[in-house]
Design a protein around this motif. Sequence first.
Motif, short mmCIF file in Angstrom:
data_model
loop_
_atom_site.label_atom_id
_atom_site.label_comp_id
_atom_site.label_asym_id
_atom_site.label_seq_id
_atom_site.Cartn_x
_atom_site.Cartn_y
_atom_site.Cartn_z
N LEU A 48 0.80 -1.21 0.00
CA LEU A 48 0.00 0.00 0.00
C LEU A 48 0.84 1.27 0.00
CD1 LEU A 48 -2.87 -0.96 2.47
CD2 LEU A 48 -2.89 -1.01 -0.01
N GLU A 49 2.03 1.20 0.58
CA GLU A 49 2.87 2.39 0.66
C GLU A 49 3.28 2.90 -0.72
OE1 GLU A 49 6.11 1.37 3.23
OE2 GLU A 49 4.79 1.13 4.96
N LYS A 50 3.23 2.04 -1.72
CA LYS A 50 3.63 2.45 -3.07
C LYS A 50 2.46 3.03 -3.86
CE LYS A 50 7.53 -0.62 -3.52
NZ LYS A 50 8.23 -1.60 -4.35
N LEU A 51 1.26 2.95 -3.32
CA LEU A 51 0.09 3.48 -4.00
C LEU A 51 -0.15 4.93 -3.63
CD1 LEU A 51 -2.43 0.53 -3.45
CD2 LEU A 51 -1.15 1.07 -5.53
N PRO A 52 -0.80 5.70 -4.50
CA PRO A 52 -1.20 7.07 -4.14
C PRO A 52 -2.14 7.02 -2.93
CG PRO A 52 -1.48 6.70 -6.50
CD PRO A 52 -1.17 5.37 -5.87
N PHE A 53 -2.14 8.07 -2.15
CA PHE A 53 -2.92 8.12 -0.92
C PHE A 53 -4.40 7.77 -1.12
CE2 PHE A 53 -5.35 10.34 2.39
CZ PHE A 53 -4.88 9.63 3.49
N PRO A 54 -5.09 8.33 -2.13
CA PRO A 54 -6.50 7.96 -2.29
C PRO A 54 -6.72 6.46 -2.50
CG PRO A 54 -6.05 9.94 -3.54
CD PRO A 54 -4.72 9.40 -3.07
N GLN A 55 -5.82 5.81 -3.20
CA GLN A 55 -5.94 4.37 -3.39
C GLN A 55 -5.70 3.63 -2.08
OE1 GLN A 55 -3.29 4.03 -6.84
NE2 GLN A 55 -5.03 3.10 -7.91
#
Length: 74
Positions: free
Chosen positions: A7-14
């Motif tokens: 999850l850390e690699k995803l944009p915040f909204p995702q």
Amino acid sequence: MKERINLEKLPFPQQMMYAMTDILSSYCKANNLEYLSADDILHTYNLTDDQREWLTAFGKMWDKIQELSYDIRS
């Protein structure tokens, strides 16, 4: 076996969408509801006022986070 998403690699909204999915899943389990979208639950079940209020608020938050996600991609 299902691969875990970092999850850390995803944009915040995702990241938030994944968190919201987990929250809804936990809510459904705690309230003995089938795991459906908040809107589908609202239109499928005979709910208490508290459940209806919670799911309505959840749906509004879901929509706002989705809007952020679309804004970032545009």
